[in-house]
Scaffold this motif. Structure first.
Motif, PDB file in Angstrom:
ATOM      1  N   CYS A  54      -5.497   6.527 -10.645  1.00  0.00           N
ATOM      2  CA  CYS A  54      -4.945   5.737 -11.757  1.00  0.00           C
ATOM      3  C   CYS A  54      -6.044   5.089 -12.600  1.00  0.00           C
ATOM      4  N   HIS A 101       0.658  12.939 -15.464  1.00  0.00           N
ATOM      5  CA  HIS A 101       0.507  11.762 -14.592  1.00  0.00           C
ATOM      6  C   HIS A 101       1.420  10.625 -15.062  1.00  0.00           C
ATOM      7  N   CYS A 107       3.941   8.295 -12.861  1.00  0.00           N
ATOM      8  CA  CYS A 107       3.319   7.034 -12.415  1.00  0.00           C
ATOM      9  C   CYS A 107       3.769   5.884 -13.325  1.00  0.00           C
ATOM     10  N   CYS A 167       0.776   3.460 -14.595  1.00  0.00           N
ATOM     11  CA  CYS A 167      -0.023   3.965 -15.733  1.00  0.00           C
ATOM     12  C   CYS A 167       0.825   4.056 -16.997  1.00  0.00           C
TER      13      CYS A 167
HETATM   14 ZN   LIG Z   1      -1.233   6.107 -12.365  1.00  0.00          ZN
END
Ligand SMILES: [Zn+2]
Lengths: 153, 188
Positions: free
Chosen positions: A3, A29, A33, A36
Motif C-alpha cells: 500500500c 489495487h 483496497c 488506498c
Molecule cells: Zn492498498
C-alpha cells in the motif's frame, strides 16, 4: 507492491500516458483496497480544491489598483515623515544650544584643572597651551590669554 | 514587448513596461500566491504588493535567469512570509469559518441532514491535503507546490529555489513521504 508504494504513486499523480501498465496495476489495487481508495479520494478532492480558485484570465483593473496602492503608500510615507522633519527643525537649535553649554562646561573644567597645578615644569608649561589651542581650535586671543596666565603663575 | 525590452523599461521605471509586466505575469503571480494561501482576497492583495516590490527592485534583477523565474521566486518567498506573519490571524479565521454557517448557503435547503453531513465531510476531507502540505517544512512545501500545483519541471524549480536538481528530487521524495505519513492516520 504494498500500500505504501501505491500511496506514493497516488501522490505522484501517476500519468496514464507515460505509464499505462503502472496505471492499470494501481487501478486494480484500488478496486480491492479500501484504504488506498480512500487515500486516492482525499488526494484527488484535495488537489481539485487547491486548484479550484486558480485564475486563467487577467484582471483588467489590476494595473490601476496597483497604481492607486502605490500612491497610497507614498502618501502614507510622506505623512509619517513630516513629524520627523518638524522635530528636526525644532531640535537643531536646541541641540546647538546644548552643545554650546557642554563645550563651555568642558572648557571651564579644563582651565580650572590648569590652575590647580601650580608646580609644573617649564617644558610642560610651554607645550600644553599650544596643544590645547590646536585641540579645541581656540582663537589666538584666547591662547595668548591662557599662556600669559600660566606664565604669570 | 520582448523580455530584454521589458527589463530595460522596468529599470528605467517606464510605466508602459510596468503595465506590460502586470498584464503578462499577473496570472502567474496570483496563482502562485493562491496555491500557497488558498484565499483569493489575500492572494489578490499579495499580488499587488509583489508587483510594487518588483517595480521598486527591478534594478536588482541580474538578468541571469528568466523574468518568470524571478517572479516565481519573489511570489513564493512573499507568500511564505505572509503565512508566517499572519499565522495567528489565519488560525482565528479558519476557526471562525469552521463554526460559521456561510457554507450552508451553497446547499439546497431541502437536502436531508445525512446529505448535508456527507457534503460537509467531503469538504473537510478536501482540506486534508492542503493542511498536510501546509505542515511540510518550507523547502519541501515549495518544491511540492511548484511541481504539483504549478506544474513546473524539476530543473526550473531548482533554479527558482537556487538549489541543485538532485536537491529538488530529494525534497520531492521527502515531501511525498511526509504527506503520506500525515494523511494516512486521518483516513482511519
Ligand atoms: Zn492498498
Amino acid at each position: 507492491m504494498n500500500c505504501k508504494t501505491f500511496e506514493e504513486q497516488i501522490l505522484d499523480g501517476i500519468d496514464i500516458n507515460k505509464n499505462p501498465s503502472g496505471a492499470k496495476t494501481l487501478e486494480e489495487h484500488l478496486a480491492q483496497c479500501s484504504s488506498c481508495s480512500a487515500f486516492q479520494q482525499v488526494v484527488q478532492s484535495g488537489s481539485e480544491s487547491i486548484i479550484s480558485g486558480r485564475r486563467s484570465m487577467n484582471d483588467p483593473e489590476l494595473f490601476g489598483k496597483i497604481q492607486r496602492r502605490m500612491l497610497k503608500i507614498e502618501r502614507e510615507d510622506s505623512s509619517t515623515k513630516k513629524p520627523v522633519v518638524k522635530i528636526f527643525r525644532i531640535g537643531a537649535p536646541f541641540a546647538m544650544a546644548a552643545a554650546s553649554v557642554l563645550l563651555g562646561i568642558w572648557l571651564g573644567g579644563q582651565i580650572l584643572a590648569f590652575t590647580a597645578q601650580p608646580a609644573q615644569g617649564t617644558a610642560s608649561v610651554s607645550t600644553t597651551p599650544e596643544l590645547y589651542a590646536l585641540d579645541i581650535h581656540l582663537n589666538d586671543e584666547s591662547s595668548e590669554f591662557i599662556e600669559s596666565y600660566l606664565s604669570g603663575n | 514587448m520582448t523580455e530584454p525590452d521589458l527589463i530595460k523599461g522596468l529599470i528605467a521605471k517606464d510605466s508602459e513596461a510596468w503595465k506590460a509586466l502586470v498584464d503578462q505575469y499577473q496570472i502567474l503571480v496570483y496563482n502562485v500566491c493562491f496555491g500557497f494561501l488558498q484565499n483569493s482576497h489575500d492572494a489578490q492583495d499579495l499580488t499587488q504588493d509583489i508587483f510594487i516590490e518588483v517595480f521598486n527592485s527591478a534594478h536588482k534583477f541580474r538578468g541571469d535567469s528568466k523574468l518568470s523565474t524571478w517572479l516565481y521566486r519573489i511570489s513564493t518567498n512573499r507568500s511564505l512570509n505572509f503565512i508566517r506573519n499572519n499565522k495567528k490571524w489565519r488560525f482565528w479565521k479558519e476557526l471562525s469559518s469552521f463554526f460559521s454557517d456561510d457554507e450552508s448557503d451553497d446547499n439546497p435547503v431541502s437536502e436531508e441532514p445525512s446529505v448535508l453531513n456527507e457534503n460537509m465531510e467531503q469538504q473537510e476531507r478536501s482540506r486534508f491535503l492542503y493542511a498536510a502540505i501546509s505542515n511540510l517544512p518550507d523547502n519541501q512545501r515549495i518544491a511540492f507546490t511548484l511541481h504539483k500545483i504549478e506544474d513546473l519541471p524539476y530543473a526550473e524549480i531548482a533554479e527558482i529555489m537556487n538549489v541543485t536538481l538532485p536537491a529538488v528530487e530529494s525534497l520531492m521524495h521527502r515531501a511525498k513521504v511526509n504527506l503520506r505519513k500525515r494523511l494516512t492516520p486521518l483516513l482511519k
